[in-house]
Design a protein around this motif. Structure first.
Motif, PDB file in Angstrom:
ATOM      1  N   ILE A 131       0.830  -1.205   0.000  1.00 60.25           N
ATOM      2  CA  ILE A 131       0.000   0.000   0.000  1.00 60.25           C
ATOM      3  C   ILE A 131       0.864   1.254   0.000  1.00 60.25           C
ATOM      4  CG2 ILE A 131      -1.752   1.279   1.305  1.00 60.25           C
ATOM      5  CD1 ILE A 131      -2.890  -1.309   2.255  1.00 60.25           C
ATOM      6  N   PHE A 132       2.034   1.198   0.651  1.00 64.18           N
ATOM      7  CA  PHE A 132       2.912   2.368   0.717  1.00 64.18           C
ATOM      8  C   PHE A 132       3.410   2.790  -0.668  1.00 64.18           C
ATOM      9  CE2 PHE A 132       3.274   1.153   5.197  1.00 64.18           C
ATOM     10  CZ  PHE A 132       3.207   2.404   5.794  1.00 64.18           C
ATOM     11  N   MET A 133       3.414   1.862  -1.626  1.00 63.95           N
ATOM     12  CA  MET A 133       3.902   2.179  -2.964  1.00 63.95           C
ATOM     13  C   MET A 133       2.795   2.615  -3.915  1.00 63.95           C
ATOM     14  SD  MET A 133       6.771  -0.820  -3.493  1.00 63.95           S
ATOM     15  CE  MET A 133       5.622  -2.160  -3.232  1.00 63.95           C
ATOM     16  N   LEU A 134       1.540   2.644  -3.443  1.00 66.14           N
ATOM     17  CA  LEU A 134       0.427   3.024  -4.303  1.00 66.14           C
ATOM     18  C   LEU A 134       0.272   4.543  -4.345  1.00 66.14           C
ATOM     19  CD1 LEU A 134      -2.306   0.418  -3.259  1.00 66.14           C
ATOM     20  CD2 LEU A 134      -0.925   0.404  -5.332  1.00 66.14           C
ATOM     21  N   PRO A 135      -0.083   5.106  -5.491  1.00 67.54           N
ATOM     22  CA  PRO A 135      -0.362   6.550  -5.569  1.00 67.54           C
ATOM     23  C   PRO A 135      -1.795   6.841  -5.133  1.00 67.54           C
ATOM     24  CG  PRO A 135      -0.525   5.571  -7.742  1.00 67.54           C
ATOM     25  CD  PRO A 135      -0.125   4.446  -6.811  1.00 67.54           C
ATOM     26  N   PHE A 136      -1.964   7.873  -4.303  1.00 68.40           N
ATOM     27  CA  PHE A 136      -3.290   8.254  -3.834  1.00 68.40           C
ATOM     28  C   PHE A 136      -3.559   9.707  -4.195  1.00 68.40           C
ATOM     29  CE2 PHE A 136      -2.198   4.696  -1.079  1.00 68.40           C
ATOM     30  CZ  PHE A 136      -3.374   3.960  -1.088  1.00 68.40           C
ATOM     31  N   TRP A 137      -4.792   9.980  -4.556  1.00 65.93           N
ATOM     32  CA  TRP A 137      -5.209  11.336  -4.882  1.00 65.93           C
ATOM     33  C   TRP A 137      -6.671  11.470  -4.504  1.00 65.93           C
ATOM     34  CZ3 TRP A 137      -2.086  15.107  -5.355  1.00 65.93           C
ATOM     35  CH2 TRP A 137      -2.485  16.342  -5.906  1.00 65.93           C
ATOM     36  N   PHE A 138      -7.245  12.621  -4.714  1.00 67.26           N
ATOM     37  CA  PHE A 138      -8.642  12.824  -4.365  1.00 67.26           C
ATOM     38  C   PHE A 138      -9.544  12.037  -5.318  1.00 67.26           C
ATOM     39  CE2 PHE A 138      -6.419  16.578  -2.815  1.00 67.26           C
ATOM     40  CZ  PHE A 138      -6.819  16.586  -1.496  1.00 67.26           C
ATOM     41  N   LEU A 170      -9.249   3.867  -3.085  1.00 67.11           N
ATOM     42  CA  LEU A 170      -8.789   5.257  -3.177  1.00 67.11           C
ATOM     43  C   LEU A 170      -7.558   5.401  -4.070  1.00 67.11           C
ATOM     44  CD1 LEU A 170      -9.072   6.424   0.562  1.00 67.11           C
ATOM     45  CD2 LEU A 170     -10.758   6.658  -1.265  1.00 67.11           C
ATOM     46  N   ALA A 171      -6.886   4.314  -4.380  1.00 72.60           N
ATOM     47  CA  ALA A 171      -5.648   4.391  -5.157  1.00 72.60           C
ATOM     48  C   ALA A 171      -5.926   4.804  -6.596  1.00 72.60           C
ATOM     49  CB  ALA A 171      -4.928   3.050  -5.131  1.00 72.60           C
ATOM     50  N   CYS A 172      -5.015   5.625  -7.138  1.00 76.29           N
ATOM     51  CA  CYS A 172      -5.161   6.115  -8.525  1.00 76.29           C
ATOM     52  C   CYS A 172      -4.463   5.175  -9.500  1.00 76.29           C
ATOM     53  CB  CYS A 172      -4.578   7.526  -8.634  1.00 76.29           C
ATOM     54  SG  CYS A 172      -5.355   8.706  -7.537  1.00 76.29           S
ATOM     55  N   THR A 173      -4.700   3.915  -9.372  1.00 78.24           N
ATOM     56  CA  THR A 173      -4.128   2.909 -10.263  1.00 78.24           C
ATOM     57  C   THR A 173      -4.967   1.650 -10.164  1.00 78.24           C
ATOM     58  OG1 THR A 173      -2.100   1.692 -10.833  1.00 78.24           O
ATOM     59  CG2 THR A 173      -2.576   1.983  -8.493  1.00 78.24           C
ATOM     60  N   ASP A 174      -4.703   0.708 -11.040  1.00 77.62           N
ATOM     61  CA  ASP A 174      -5.439  -0.552 -11.033  1.00 77.62           C
ATOM     62  C   ASP A 174      -4.951  -1.416  -9.874  1.00 77.62           C
ATOM     63  OD1 ASP A 174      -6.968  -2.727 -11.597  1.00 77.62           O
ATOM     64  OD2 ASP A 174      -5.773  -3.395 -13.315  1.00 77.62           O
ATOM     65  N   THR A 175      -5.836  -1.694  -8.919  1.00 82.86           N
ATOM     66  CA  THR A 175      -5.464  -2.481  -7.736  1.00 82.86           C
ATOM     67  C   THR A 175      -6.119  -3.861  -7.757  1.00 82.86           C
ATOM     68  OG1 THR A 175      -7.301  -1.508  -6.475  1.00 82.86           O
ATOM     69  CG2 THR A 175      -5.146  -0.423  -6.316  1.00 82.86           C
ATOM     70  N   HIS A 176      -6.562  -4.292  -8.944  1.00 82.61           N
ATOM     71  CA  HIS A 176      -7.246  -5.584  -9.023  1.00 82.61           C
ATOM     72  C   HIS A 176      -6.323  -6.724  -8.586  1.00 82.61           C
ATOM     73  CE1 HIS A 176      -9.937  -8.711 -10.458  1.00 82.61           C
ATOM     74  NE2 HIS A 176      -8.924  -9.253 -11.120  1.00 82.61           N
ATOM     75  N   THR A 177      -5.088  -6.714  -9.091  1.00 80.73           N
ATOM     76  CA  THR A 177      -4.140  -7.786  -8.743  1.00 80.73           C
ATOM     77  C   THR A 177      -3.788  -7.760  -7.263  1.00 80.73           C
ATOM     78  OG1 THR A 177      -3.190  -7.664 -10.975  1.00 80.73           O
ATOM     79  CG2 THR A 177      -1.888  -8.776  -9.283  1.00 80.73           C
ATOM     80  N   LEU A 178      -3.544  -6.553  -6.748  1.00 81.64           N
ATOM     81  CA  LEU A 178      -3.219  -6.431  -5.328  1.00 81.64           C
ATOM     82  C   LEU A 178      -4.397  -6.836  -4.461  1.00 81.64           C
ATOM     83  CD1 LEU A 178      -1.311  -5.614  -3.080  1.00 81.64           C
ATOM     84  CD2 LEU A 178      -2.045  -3.233  -3.372  1.00 81.64           C
ATOM     85  N   GLY A 179      -5.607  -6.436  -4.856  1.00 78.55           N
ATOM     86  CA  GLY A 179      -6.793  -6.834  -4.105  1.00 78.55           C
ATOM     87  C   GLY A 179      -6.984  -8.334  -4.103  1.00 78.55           C
TER      88      GLY A 179
END
Length: 270
Positions: free
Chosen positions: A125-132, A149-158
């Motif tokens: 999670i620390f390496m994920l980009p977050f924005w509004f 909330l992450a501004c990237t595809d988190t399907h694999t991580l999820g």
């Protein structure tokens, strides 16, 4: 908190602490007491303020605490199932098998295992980009709503988070079922009923811990409304029920609490 702290004091101040069963129960109540602080205290504070906020670091600590203490509960219940198996299946060798060194080793491995699990959950999670927007549709910082909330595809991580969490639950659940299955299979009919009654507290605790965990991580993240209702159960109700489950069916615990309360009353009168 009152129930868990009271049972911890009862066990640690009585000869019950010398028994492996109560040694494990003492750690279970400690875990539940700490687990209650992870989310419930923050929820109470949020209820007092109109604007409910949390820092990124605060969310990471909360997520780590949820997985650390939550899965410590899961693994310790498996350890207690093994203790129950040895007590019923090999009563004459129980004191030799369940010695203090083995009990310390089992508890130590449990703490180390859940620390590793909690660290893995928050590492990526620390390496994920977050924005509004940065609004979480939950009353706590849980992994699934936080990943949204992450501004990237988190399907694999999820998917990795779900597999990791469910894998731990299923492995421990199979070990628990195997332990109780061997216990019941090895007894005659009358003894089997008595053994089932002896382990009913463990089975009840297993159901109220494992079912909500597996339910949350097996369902897709779109069912967050249901997740919130289930999260209330395993974050608040389960730590409250564990002391009641083991205390109400345990004559030694009830006697220990009576002695503790009577000694407190005597000291107060003096």
């Amino acid at each position: 908190m009152v129930g868990n702290v009271l049972t911890i004091i009862t066990i640690t101040t009585s000869p019950l602490m010398g028994s492996p069963m109560y040694y494990f129960l003492d750690h279970l109540y400690l875990i539940d007491a700490c687990y209650s602080c992870v989310n419930t205290l923050k929820l109470v504070v949020d209820l007092l303020y109109e604007k409910k906020t949390s820092t990124f670091t605060g969310c990471m600590i909360q997520i780590f605490g949820e997985h650390f203490f939550g899965y410590a509960d899961v693994i310790l219940l498996t350890v207690m199932a093994y203790d129950c198996y040895v007590a019923i299946y090999k009563p004459l060798q129980y004191a030799i098998i369940m010695n203090q060194q083995l009990c310390d080793l089992l508890v130590g491995v449990s703490w180390m295992g859940v620390f590793l699990h909690g660290f893995i959950q928050i590492f990526f999670i620390f390496m994920l980009p977050f924005w509004f927007p940065n609004v979480i549709d939950h009353f706590m910082c849980d992994l699934n709503p936080f990943l949204n909330l992450a501004c990237t595809d988190t399907h694999t991580l999820g998917l990795f988070v779900a597999v990791d969490s469910v894998f731990i639950c299923l492995i421990n659940f199979l070990l628990l079922v195997g332990s109780y299955g061997v216990i019941l299979h090895s007894q005659r009919l009358e003894a089997r009923c008595k053994a089932l009654l002896t382990c009913v507290s463990y089975i009840t605790a297993v159901v109220i811990v494992f079912v909500p965990f597996i339910f949350v991580y097996l369902l897709p993240s779109a069912t967050l409304t249901i997740d919130k209702a289930v999260a209330v159960f395993y974050t608040m109700i389960t730590p409250m029920l564990n002391p009641l489950i083991y205390t109400l069916r345990n004559a030694q615990m009830k006697n220990g609490i009576r002695k503790l309360c009577s000694s407190k009353a005597t000291s107060t009168e003096l």
